[in-house]
Enzyme design. Structure first.
Site, mmCIF file in Angstrom:
data_model
loop_
_atom_site.group_PDB
_atom_site.id
_atom_site.type_symbol
_atom_site.label_atom_id
_atom_site.label_comp_id
_atom_site.label_asym_id
_atom_site.label_seq_id
_atom_site.Cartn_x
_atom_site.Cartn_y
_atom_site.Cartn_z
ATOM 1 N N GLU A 27 4.657 -2.622 -3.569
ATOM 2 C CA GLU A 27 4.238 -3.567 -4.614
ATOM 3 C C GLU A 27 3.396 -4.684 -4.027
ATOM 4 O O GLU A 27 3.720 -5.233 -2.975
ATOM 5 C CB GLU A 27 5.479 -4.161 -5.286
ATOM 6 C CG GLU A 27 5.318 -4.397 -6.752
ATOM 7 C CD GLU A 27 5.215 -3.077 -7.525
ATOM 8 O OE1 GLU A 27 4.088 -2.737 -7.933
ATOM 9 O OE2 GLU A 27 6.233 -2.423 -7.712
ATOM 10 N N GLY A 107 5.068 -4.205 -19.472
ATOM 11 C CA GLY A 107 5.840 -4.949 -18.483
ATOM 12 C C GLY A 107 6.211 -4.142 -17.268
ATOM 13 O O GLY A 107 7.360 -3.754 -17.101
ATOM 14 N N ASP A 156 -2.512 1.345 -10.124
ATOM 15 C CA ASP A 156 -2.107 1.703 -11.485
ATOM 16 C C ASP A 156 -3.024 2.758 -12.066
ATOM 17 O O ASP A 156 -2.582 3.750 -12.655
ATOM 18 C CB ASP A 156 -2.105 0.463 -12.379
ATOM 19 C CG ASP A 156 -1.047 -0.545 -11.983
ATOM 20 O OD1 ASP A 156 -0.225 -0.228 -11.120
ATOM 21 O OD2 ASP A 156 -1.061 -1.649 -12.549
#
Length: 343
Positions: A27, A107, A156
């Site tokens: 992340e 989210g 992503d």
């Protein structure tokens, strides 16, 4: 649900879908050229499109029950930039009528990347564009940068374009080299919604990116990907030291996870969450509560926040077949009945 025909009066020419993603490890490393381990989730964004029959683009979101009219060449507001950005960057001409719907929870699960990739896939098919799946991912990232205002990395969009639901996608975000890997043996992935909403463009995401870019500059490296020893970070200002330490140690965790068994993979996930919470400061107290409950469950190997943070989703690695039972037990303790579970 109103379909394309209900809104525009004719059947669409093309319909395309793209999945959301969950990131197991890696992340806030992709915009520093690092390593990531996402997988696709079953939930998708769906886009139907035809050439327009009016002078302007007509854009309908079934989720919002809203139709926007945006002149060709303009960006528009609300959800429009995700679509008009795709139209502009693919270079297609003339007005278009687009209908969009998604069951990807917002989210932390890349609902925006799924929308972008579904739109780009639809436009590729409609216009016969000579674009491969990596091209589409890079265009989706450019939409975020130039039209949405989020300076995201490429993870992503690459995951939405290339990943599947049964493997991890190990991606080097600098070279875009990639390979698929099996999930750790005997495991199941569980994703839970914390119930804490977030919006990247209004959060500290761009601020964090600027901080690690400054850390890279002070260290004399192009990206923190080039730093493998955390000791090299000594001497940075305290805040930048913590931000950079997260990126450097997170890259190491991803590489270590490539050969980890379930128990060790879970330990790495737990360490990742602690780093995101304490060094990168992108978690939220309610997210921390949910992660702690998951980590304490006997059928959970590890758990962490997933996505850019500031709310959103969490991911856990559970014993195979136990994810539904873990979800029921943990959500009962969390006190948020009705939170969404992504199997």
């Amino acid at each position: 649900m109103k379909r394309y025909e209900d809104i525009f009066g004719v059947a669409p020419t093309v319909t395309a879908r793209a999945p959301g993603r969950v990131n197991l490890l890696g992340e806030h490393t992709d915009y520093q050229g690092g390593f990531v381990l996402p997988a696709a989730i079953p939930q998708h964004a769906t886009v139907s499109v035809s050439r327009g029959r009016t002078p302007a683009h007509r854009l309908h979101s079934e989720n919002l029950d809203q139709t926007l009219t945006v002149p060709v060449g303009e960006v528009g507001a609300g959800f429009a930039p995700y679509l008009t950005g795709c139209l502009a960057l693919t270079g297609v001409d003339g007005p278009h009528d687009l209908w969009v719907w998604s069951d990807v929870p917002s989210g932390g699960l890349s609902s925006s990347a799924a929308l972008e990739l579904a739109t780009l896939r639809a436009l590729r098919e409609l216009h016969g564009l000579p674009l491969n799946d990596v091209d589409l991912a890079l265009l989706g990232q450019k939409v975020e940068h130039e039209y949405v205002g989020v300076m995201c990395g490429v993870m992503d969009q690459m995951a939405s374009s290339l990943a599947d639901t049964t493997h991890m996608l190990f991606l080097d975000t600098r070279s875009l080299e990639r390979r698929t890997l099996p999930m750790p043996a005997g495991t199941q992935v569980l994703v839970l919604d914390s119930g804490v909403p977030r919006r990247l463009a209004e959060s500290g995401y761009n601020e964090r990116r600027a901080q690690v870019e400054e850390a890279s500059r002070l260290l004399g490296v192009t990206q923190l990907r080039d730093v493998t020893d955390p000791a090299r970070l000594e001497g940075l200002p305290e805040l930048l030291h913590r931000r950079a330490r997260h990126v450097v140690t997170e890259n190491a965790r991803v590489l270590e996870a490539l050969t980890a068994d379930a128990a060790h993979f879970g330990t790495l996930m737990n360490a990742s969450h602690a780093s995101l919470r304490d060094d990168y400061e992108v978690s939220h107290p309610r997210v921390d509560d949910l992660v702690a409950l998951l980590q304490a469950h006997p059928d959970v190997y590890g758990a962490r926040m997933t996505g850019a943070g500031f709310g959103g989703a969490v991911v856990a690695l559970t014993r195979d077949g136990q994810a539904p039972l873990v979800a029921d037990a943990v959500l009962g303790q969390y006190g948020q009945e009705g939170r969404r579970v992504v199997p």
